[in-house]
Write a protein that holds these residues in place. Structure first.
Motif, PDB file in Angstrom:
ATOM      1  N   ASP B  94       0.693  -1.138  -0.001  1.00  0.00           N
ATOM      2  CA  ASP B  94      -0.201   0.234  -0.175  1.00  0.00           C
ATOM      3  C   ASP B  94       0.859   1.235  -0.010  1.00  0.00           C
ATOM      4  N   GLU B  95       2.099   1.349   0.235  1.00  0.00           N
ATOM      5  CA  GLU B  95       2.844   2.204   0.774  1.00  0.00           C
ATOM      6  C   GLU B  95       3.697   2.344  -0.981  1.00  0.00           C
ATOM      7  N   ARG B  98       0.922   4.075  -2.731  1.00  0.00           N
ATOM      8  CA  ARG B  98       0.845   5.804  -2.281  1.00  0.00           C
ATOM      9  C   ARG B  98       2.332   6.377  -2.628  1.00  0.00           C
ATOM     10  N   HIS B  99       2.856   5.571  -3.091  1.00  0.00           N
ATOM     11  CA  HIS B  99       4.603   6.956  -3.519  1.00  0.00           C
ATOM     12  C   HIS B  99       3.834   6.569  -4.850  1.00  0.00           C
ATOM     13  N   VAL B 101       0.887   7.119  -6.565  1.00  0.00           N
ATOM     14  CA  VAL B 101       0.006   7.943  -7.085  1.00  0.00           C
ATOM     15  C   VAL B 101       0.136   9.983  -6.983  1.00  0.00           C
ATOM     16  N   ARG B 102       1.365   9.633  -6.010  1.00  0.00           N
ATOM     17  CA  ARG B 102       1.537  10.614  -5.022  1.00  0.00           C
ATOM     18  C   ARG B 102       3.033  11.785  -6.249  1.00  0.00           C
ATOM     19  N   CYS B 181      -6.026   8.545 -11.848  1.00  0.00           N
ATOM     20  CA  CYS B 181      -4.819   9.420 -12.398  1.00  0.00           C
ATOM     21  C   CYS B 181      -4.954  10.308 -13.296  1.00  0.00           C
ATOM     22  N   GLU B 209      -3.704  12.046  -2.907  1.00  0.00           N
ATOM     23  CA  GLU B 209      -4.167  11.887  -1.678  1.00  0.00           C
ATOM     24  C   GLU B 209      -4.953  11.200  -1.595  1.00  0.00           C
ATOM     25  N   ALA B 212      -5.452   7.837  -3.514  1.00  0.00           N
ATOM     26  CA  ALA B 212      -4.880   6.875  -2.648  1.00  0.00           C
ATOM     27  C   ALA B 212      -5.629   6.321  -1.728  1.00  0.00           C
ATOM     28  N   ASP B 213      -6.301   6.987  -0.332  1.00  0.00           N
ATOM     29  CA  ASP B 213      -7.258   6.376   0.282  1.00  0.00           C
ATOM     30  C   ASP B 213      -8.753   5.681  -0.213  1.00  0.00           C
ATOM     31  N   LEU B 216      -7.389   2.376  -2.488  1.00  0.00           N
ATOM     32  CA  LEU B 216      -7.312   1.202  -1.172  1.00  0.00           C
ATOM     33  C   LEU B 216      -7.857   0.923  -0.528  1.00  0.00           C
TER      34      LEU B 216
END
Lengths: 230, 230
Positions: B94-95, B98-99, B101-102, B181, B209, B212-213, B216
DNA sequence: TTGCGCATCAAACATGCGTTTGATACACTT
DNA sequence: AAGTGTATCAAACGCATGTTTGATGCGCAA
């Protein structure tokens, strides 16, 4: 003995629509297929069995004809929008969202731009072109087609999030849902990037179900997060 | 007394790049801004201070020049792809998502096609045009740019879903995330449909953000559902 | 019958496009 | 000094586009 000089009159007799109507029909098909810019007046006239000058005579130019087509698209679209919005607003919000997605995705994924026969996939093809390469009519279409649907989704999402329409989380969720639905539009580029792109009716239906499940869980998550200080 | 007939020589002296390079620079900017079809050879040459025939002389035609631009885009893109993929594959999935997408969303949302200075937003503008109106080079770009990223996302999602790459749920989740995205790409049509479309850096970051939220949670939901009988 | 407006026609017009051509200047080799 | 290949140039070519033009046939009213 010679062929009649005004054969179009006879053709008009066999298919009893005026040149104007035949032009609109042909234009609708071609604009939906290729977009405004890539469609040529000559091709439309050939398909309609009309002279090249007919477009300028009847519609005052290519843009005028396009305007007529878009006008009819917007008119026809009102029905489609009604089909997307579940009849009973008393149903729970998540059920209304499911209904919207289930009805919307197959329309988006439609591959044929058939003008006749109800299934108005051509409208969404036309809108896709307008989105990719906007014409001067883009604001009009956005107002008449997109905004009502966004309003509908916003109401649902405000309810699901337990907040008001102007919460930025509502807008972000609307974007997330619309983006997922639109992503199933036919697209050569994506198709050659992801082999096995969904095409069959059952695959599209599964995709719609996925979007609904995926998004409802996402919405529940967003609902638990920081509601901005009112 | 008269102006020198070969003034370009003097200009080339001031900016010491060959015509070839100037053409590529100008072409990169314009192809990214307008796409292949809507960019004219004449405009490129004017911007590069070169003769109309220069494109055919140096690149054997418009498509050859485009091919050169795309080639450099793909080369530069390999770096960008590395930036999207988190350095440490041992991090939780999941991290890593997040990376991705960010890092991805701000690139997609880039409004300027500046060629110089690192921030390679022009590549994604170019890809957007290629997606909306594919050229003969589309399969190449899809192979070199999209597929590696899809593979990366697929690995993450297979891990999050506790399944294998070929599970159709993986593909659907990849599509959902990519679609969200890409939806933040600058688009006049959407902008006039949703007033208050996110544009500032902080709004874009908030959107990333959100994606991602939202995603997930969606993935966790999909993970609980019917895994197809192995 | 005459005259007028409407719809259509073939043809041309004006523009923009990608590309080609033939001439010209320069740097370099022989 | 002569020759050669490279890079550039203005000009034109060929094609496609949206639009305009002037003529022609038709129906209908005066």
């Amino acid at each position: 003995m010679t062929a009649p000089r005004y054969a179009h009159r006879h053709r008009a007799a066999t298919s009893d629509v005026a040149t104007r109507e035949r032009l609109i029909d042909a234009a609708t098909e071609q604009f939906a297929e290729f977009g405004f810019r890539r469609t040529s007046v000559r091709d439309i006239c050939r398909a309609a069995g009309a002279n090249v000058a007919a477009v300028n005579y009847h519609f005052d130019g290519k843009l005028g004809l396009y305007k007529e087509v878009v006008s009819r698209a917007i008119q026809a679209m009102r029905e489609t929008t009604r089909a997307l919005i579940v009849p009973d607003p008393a149903l729970p919000a998540d059920e209304r969202l499911r209904h919207y997605v289930r009805a919307y995705v197959p329309l988006i994924a439609a591959r044929e731009a058939q003008v006749q026969g109800g299934r108005a996939g051509w409208i969404h093809k036309l809108m896709r072109h307008e989105s990719a390469e906007p014409t001067p009519l883009a604001p009009w279409i956005a107002d008449e087609v997109v905004k009502p649907r966004v309003r509908h989704l916003s109401r649902i999402l405000a309810e699901l999030l337990g907040t008001t329409d102007d919460d930025p989380r509502v807008a972000r969720c609307v974007i997330s849902i619309e983006a997922q639905c639109l992503s199933y539009a036919p697209n050569k580029f994506r198709e050659c990037a992801l082999q096995g792109w969904p095409t069959t009716t059952t695959q599209i239906a599964a995709a719609a179900e996925h979007i609904a499940d995926f998004s409802l869980a996402g919405i529940r998550q967003i609902a638990t997060e920081h509601q901005p200080g009112a």
